[in-house]
Each structure stands twice: as C-alpha cells, then as structure tokens.
Design a protein around this motif. Structure first.
Motif: not given
Length: 440
Positions: A285-297, A303-304
């Motif tokens: 989860m540590c690696f995917f949290i910032p991925v989805f944070g960036r995706l929300s930008d 939407t995300v």
C-alpha cells in the motif's frame, strides 16, 4: 536560505514520520485487542463477549477522535498547524507507552480495563488532531497542481504504521511462546513507541508554518470560532465528506483489524500467518498511495475516488470467498489481503486527504477536515469490528458474506458522496466567479 525543494522535503518527512508514529500507536491497540486484551483485561469466560468488550474499547478511541479534531482544529486554525502537530504527537506517545505498563485484570481487577479505557481516550484525542495537521502541512506547501500527490504522502504513514504494528506483533508471536507473548511480549511493541516519538519530535520541531496560514495570520483573516464558521458555511460539504469517508473506515478496519481475529478464531489460521498477510499488504500500500494521489491531480479527485470506492467495496466479495473456502492455502489467503487491501484500498486513501482539503477554505480547513475525518470515523471505523463480530455471531457460517456485503454497501455510499462533492465544487466555482465579477 533553504530552497523550496529542500523545504518541501522537510515538510514531507515531518508529516510522514509523525503520521507513522500516530498510526502505529493507534492501530497497535487494534491489532492486540482481539488476541491479547480480550484474554487479559476482559476475561468473561465467553470468547465472543470478551472480544466484543475489547473491540468496544478500541471503538472508544474513534468516539473521542472528533473531540481531538475540534480542539486541535480550533487552535490549528487560530494559532498555527506546526505547534498542534508537536502537541498531538506527545499525547499519543505518552498514552501508548502507558498502555504497555497497565497491569492485567488478574492483578488489579476492574481498574485494569478502566485504565486501558482512559488511555485509549487519550490516544483518540491525540490522533483526532494529528491527521488534519499532518496532511495540511504538505497540502498547503504544495503547488495547486500537485496537492493530490503531496497530501497523499502523509497518508503513507497509515500503511507504514500498520505495517510496523502488525509486523512487530507478528515477530514477537513467532519468536516467543504463547505464554511469553501474553505475559510480557506484547508490551514490548508498545514500548517501541517511545523511540519513534523522540525521532518524530526532533523532525517536527525543525519545520516552519505553512505559507498559506502565515499569510492568513498576517492579514488577520482567521475565523473567530472556526467550528461555528465551519458548521454555518459548509453544512453540505461536511455531510458529503463523511459519506465519502465511509468505505475508508469500514474497509480498513475489516481487513486491517477485524480479519486477524476472524481468521484465527473461525478458521484456526496461525496468528503469525495472518499478521504477515496484513503486514505485506500494508507494505504494498505504501507504493500505491502516492500513485493514486498523483492520478487524482491528473484525472480529478472525485473521479478517482468514486471509482475507487466501488471497486474497493466490491473486492471484499472474492476476498471473503477465498478465506471461507481455502483457509488452508496460505498463498490464496495472502492474495485476498494483498489485492483488495494493498492496492484497491490505496485508490481511496491516496486522494482522500486532498479531497477533504479541497472542501474548505484556509480559515476553517484544519477544523473542517479533522471533523469530517474523525466524526465519520465513529460509525465508519470504530463500530466496524463490533458490527463484524455481531454479523458472524448472527449468521454463523455465512457471516463472512454478510461482512463482504457490508463493505460493498459502504463503497456505494462513498461513491455517491464523491459524485455529490463534484457537484458542490462546481456550485462553489460558479459562486466564486459571480463574486469576482461583482467585485470587478
């Protein structure tokens, strides 16, 4: 003179280490509640009743979190974000260390669960003010186009904290006999909090106040009573935010907290195996949290978040099907943790901080996001292990399906709430446009 990049790194580290300590402390209690506290502090003779009582004290921490959110949110919006972060970390650290020193029911009788309850209340108050301040530091320091990504970084503290909590308990469970673990081993996990608190305080004392709040303070534009201003000006945002938070609290506490007692008691899976499954999922989860944070930008936070809520809630169905049908297959048991909890859950927890920050203006932002996150935690998080235990008790062998459907229901509620937030944002943008035109 410190350049902006170096300053941003300091803020991220300060927010992340503090959030890690806070979540380690808070969820260590949840991890231990169903395997230690039910035996040592609530020995009723009925395992189900003892577990319910242990999880009730766990829920109390969520009930007191809104109080901490209101108190520290008020002073965070009036005095500053940084000072509140230092104070909340100290409260959490002291309370957690003292929990590890509380004598058992056999030693001091009824005073043992009373002391445990009092310290759990302090934990809840501390964390109630911690979360809002940590995400605000990164959110208000970041550029508007990068706020989803930077606000998601303190969110990693939750997964690291859970990883440490479950990992430390798993290590102690593996290294010690059951008698040693129940007698003194579990207390070592709480003692570790002291080291983490010292590191966190050192880092937090070496950062400055956010530029956005400093500007607000300089102009004398703070709200006189932030809580009153929040209730008066943002009633719809508060309700929509709490609805969006529903799947976060339910899913995390089903997979990160209740699943430990569920799998060990219902299917006799070893405690170490289950704890390692939670630990590995938290690490992923540590690696995917910032991925989805960036995706929300890039794609938009609502939407995300709305799609993430639906997919996350739905993923509980195959996870519980695997646990109920293949409890003897460690690889499948772990996969049922890893994919829904390690990956899908990150799609909501990553964008969530910035989603809530976007709802409020700086004058009430600390109070607003703390209240939405912590007050909704009472029913979304704190009651979830109790509800799950009651569903197992009521439905027996089909109780797992009942819990999975409860997760799906929470996902639908949160998805619809995210869509509502989108409409509220459009309405506010139109109002701001009209106000600017009138001023011109």
């Amino acid at each position: 003179m410190v350049d902006q990049t170096t300053l941003m790194k300091r803020v991220v580290y300060a927010s992340l280490i503090g959030a890690t300590v806070e979540w380690y402390d808070f969820f260590l209690y949840g991890v231990v509640a169903g395997i230690v506290f039910n035996k040592l502090y609530f020995p009723t003779g009925d395992p189900t009743i003892s577990t319910l009582l242990a999880y009730t004290t766990f829920a109390v921490g969520f009930v007191t979190r809104p109080l901490g959110g209101v108190i520290f949110g008020h002073f965070g919006d009036r005095i500053g974000r940084k000072s509140m972060l230092v104070l909340t970390l100290m409260i959490m650290g002291v309370a957690t260390m003292l929990i590890g020193l509380v004598p058992t029911y056999a030693q001091i009788g009824i005073w043992a669960p009373i002391a445990l309850l009092a310290l759990r209340i302090l934990q809840g108050i501390g964390l109630g003010g911690e979360w809002g301040g940590a995400v605000l530091m990164t959110y208000e320091y970041a550029k508007p186009s990068e706020r989803g990504f930077y606000a998601s970084l303190p969110q990693i503290g939750l997964s690291i904290g859970l990883c440490l909590a479950s990992g430390v308990v798993a290590l102690l469970s593996f290294a010690l006999t059951d008698e040693q673990f129940l007698t003194w081993g579990w207390r070592l996990a709480f003692a570790l909090s002291f080291v983490l608190v010292v590191v966190g305080l050192y880092i937090r004392l070496n950062i400055k106040e956010t530029p956005e709040f400093s500007k607000l303070k300089k102009e004398g534009a703070e709200a006189k009573v932030p809580f009153v201003a929040m209730i008066a000006d943002y009633p719809r945002e508060i309700i929509a935010g709490m609805g969006a938070r529903y799947i976060d609290g339910v899913f995390f506490n089903v997979f990160g907290v209740y699943s430990i007692a569920y799998l060990t008691q219902q299917f006799k899976i070893s405690r170490t195996e289950v704890l390692l499954g939670v630990t590995v999922s938290a690490l992923v989860m540590c690696f995917f949290i910032p991925v989805f944070g960036r995706l929300s930008d890039r794609m938009g936070r609502t939407t995300v978040y709305s799609w993430g809520s639906l997919i996350t809630g739905l993923s509980a169905l195959p996870a519980f099907w695997i646990w109920m049908n293949y409890p003897g297959e460690p690889a499948l048991v772990w996969a049922a943790f890893l994919i829904p909890f390690g990956i899908f859950y990150a799609s909501i927890y990553g964008p969530e901080a910035a989603l809530f920050c976007d709802l409020f203006r700086p004058q009430v932002r600390y109070t607003g996001i703390s209240f939405v996150y912590q007050f909704s935690g009472i029913f979304a998080s704190g009651l979830t292990p109790i509800i799950a235990t009651a569903l197992i008790q009521g439905y027996g062998a089909n109780g797992g399906w009942a819990i999975a459907l409860y997760c799906l229901f929470a996902g639908i509620v949160s998805a619809l709430s995210a869509v509502w937030i989108r409409s509220l944002e459009r309405h506010r943008s139109q109002e701001d446009g009209v106000a600017v035109a009138s001023a011109a």
